[in-house]
Design a protein around this motif. Structure first.
Motif, PDB file in Angstrom:
ATOM      1  N   ASN A   2      17.024  42.861  21.642  1.00 13.82           N
ATOM      2  CA  ASN A   2      17.430  41.968  22.722  1.00 13.82           C
ATOM      3  C   ASN A   2      16.711  40.642  22.597  1.00 13.82           C
ATOM      4  OD1 ASN A   2      19.094  43.888  23.864  1.00 13.82           O
ATOM      5  ND2 ASN A   2      17.441  44.764  25.072  1.00 13.82           N
ATOM      6  N   ASP A   3      17.381  39.672  22.024  1.00 15.27           N
ATOM      7  CA  ASP A   3      16.832  38.323  21.928  1.00 15.27           C
ATOM      8  C   ASP A   3      17.434  37.473  23.029  1.00 15.27           C
ATOM      9  OD1 ASP A   3      15.241  38.682  19.676  1.00 15.27           O
ATOM     10  OD2 ASP A   3      16.879  38.248  18.306  1.00 15.27           O
ATOM     11  N   THR A   4      16.664  36.506  23.480  1.00 12.27           N
ATOM     12  CA  THR A   4      17.176  35.542  24.447  1.00 12.27           C
ATOM     13  C   THR A   4      17.720  34.361  23.670  1.00 12.27           C
ATOM     14  OG1 THR A   4      15.502  36.209  26.056  1.00 12.27           O
ATOM     15  CG2 THR A   4      16.573  34.087  26.410  1.00 12.27           C
ATOM     16  N   THR A   5      19.027  34.127  23.776  1.00 10.44           N
ATOM     17  CA  THR A   5      19.616  32.985  23.088  1.00 10.44           C
ATOM     18  C   THR A   5      19.858  31.867  24.097  1.00 10.44           C
ATOM     19  OG1 THR A   5      21.834  33.896  23.324  1.00 10.44           O
ATOM     20  CG2 THR A   5      20.687  34.338  21.262  1.00 10.44           C
ATOM     21  N   VAL A   6      19.686  30.638  23.623  1.00  3.21           N
ATOM     22  CA  VAL A   6      19.868  29.458  24.466  1.00  3.21           C
ATOM     23  C   VAL A   6      20.706  28.439  23.715  1.00  3.21           C
ATOM     24  CG1 VAL A   6      17.712  29.739  25.762  1.00  3.21           C
ATOM     25  CG2 VAL A   6      17.722  28.414  23.653  1.00  3.21           C
ATOM     26  N   TYR A  53      10.964  21.112  22.804  1.00  5.43           N
ATOM     27  CA  TYR A  53      11.045  22.380  22.086  1.00  5.43           C
ATOM     28  C   TYR A  53      10.789  22.114  20.606  1.00  5.43           C
ATOM     29  CZ  TYR A  53      13.583  23.617  26.317  1.00  5.43           C
ATOM     30  OH  TYR A  53      13.941  23.812  27.620  1.00  5.43           O
ATOM     31  N   HIS A  78      21.750  25.797  19.180  1.00  5.41           N
ATOM     32  CA  HIS A  78      21.921  27.161  19.691  1.00  5.41           C
ATOM     33  C   HIS A  78      21.001  28.069  18.887  1.00  5.41           C
ATOM     34  CE1 HIS A  78      23.869  30.629  21.458  1.00  5.41           C
ATOM     35  NE2 HIS A  78      23.949  31.148  20.249  1.00  5.41           N
ATOM     36  N   ARG A  80      17.577  31.402  19.091  1.00  6.76           N
ATOM     37  CA  ARG A  80      16.747  32.392  19.776  1.00  6.76           C
ATOM     38  C   ARG A  80      15.523  31.716  20.377  1.00  6.76           C
ATOM     39  NH1 ARG A  80      18.691  35.244  15.303  1.00  6.76           N
ATOM     40  NH2 ARG A  80      16.981  34.592  13.976  1.00  6.76           N
ATOM     41  N   LEU A  81      15.286  31.959  21.657  1.00  9.43           N
ATOM     42  CA  LEU A  81      14.160  31.369  22.371  1.00  9.43           C
ATOM     43  C   LEU A  81      12.900  32.190  22.123  1.00  9.43           C
ATOM     44  CD1 LEU A  81      13.462  29.145  24.494  1.00  9.43           C
ATOM     45  CD2 LEU A  81      13.798  30.921  26.223  1.00  9.43           C
ATOM     46  N   LYS A  82      11.811  31.501  21.791  1.00 11.06           N
ATOM     47  CA  LYS A  82      10.510  32.148  21.568  1.00 11.06           C
ATOM     48  C   LYS A  82       9.474  31.412  22.408  1.00 11.06           C
ATOM     49  CE  LYS A  82      12.189  34.540  18.084  1.00 11.06           C
ATOM     50  NZ  LYS A  82      12.398  35.938  18.094  1.00 11.06           N
ATOM     51  N   VAL A  98      12.467  27.373  19.352  1.00  8.51           N
ATOM     52  CA  VAL A  98      13.830  27.874  19.186  1.00  8.51           C
ATOM     53  C   VAL A  98      14.060  28.086  17.697  1.00  8.51           C
ATOM     54  CG1 VAL A  98      16.286  27.378  19.488  1.00  8.51           C
ATOM     55  CG2 VAL A  98      14.657  26.673  21.239  1.00  8.51           C
TER      56      VAL A  98
END
Length: 152
Positions: A2-6, A53, A78, A80-82, A98
């Motif tokens: 489960n990655d958070t994408t932004v 970012y 676009h 993956r948020l880290k 990102v």
């Protein structure tokens, strides 16, 4: 996983740095995102806070990004948020990175010309013989083209 994408819309804040690593090439740059709000009463736009970012792009995306992007250009990123924390100068700081999956110019603010990059030397793809169909003796497209070319 489960990655958070932004998806971020903003401007390139620093020059893109590209370097080769053991895991492949990587491009890095800082990206500025500023919220804009329209005041309904005055009809004027005002800028809100700016968030920064660090964007990383790996392999072919990184190489293409380094060859295509300059400071100040508007982009859509676009990825993956880290979020990470680190201690610097005795203070705890939070950094937001990102890992880019896709990057493009923001076409609401200008135009762009896309150029496809040739893939590394790959042998031509052979078509299976069963799908090859001989052209008819009198192909209407070929005949029309010949008339256009030989017309006085």
């Amino acid at each position: 996983m489960n990655d958070t994408t932004v998806t971020l819309v903003g401007n390139v804040a620093t020059a893109v740095e590209y370097r080769e690593t053991a895991g492949g090439g990587v491009a890095r740059f800082r990206f500025a995102v500023t919220a804009r709000r329209r005041d309904r009463e005055t009809g004027l736009w005002s800028d809100g806070n700016t968030s920064f970012y660090t964007v990383s792009a790996w392999r072919s995306l990184g190489a293409n990004l380094a060859a295509s992007v300059s400071v100040g250009e508007p982009l859509v990123v676009h990825g993956r948020l880290k979020v990470r924390e680190d201690e610097r100068d005795g203070q705890r700081k939070t950094f937001v990175d990102v890992d880019a999956l896709a990057v493009g110019h923001d076409l609401t603010r200008g135009t762009a010309a896309f150029r496809r990059v040739a893939k590394a030397e790959q042998p031509p793809r052979a078509e299976p013989e069963s799908t090859l169909v001989p052209a008819p003796e009198e192909d209407p497209w070929t005949e029309a083209t010949k008339r256009l070319v030989t017309a006085p």
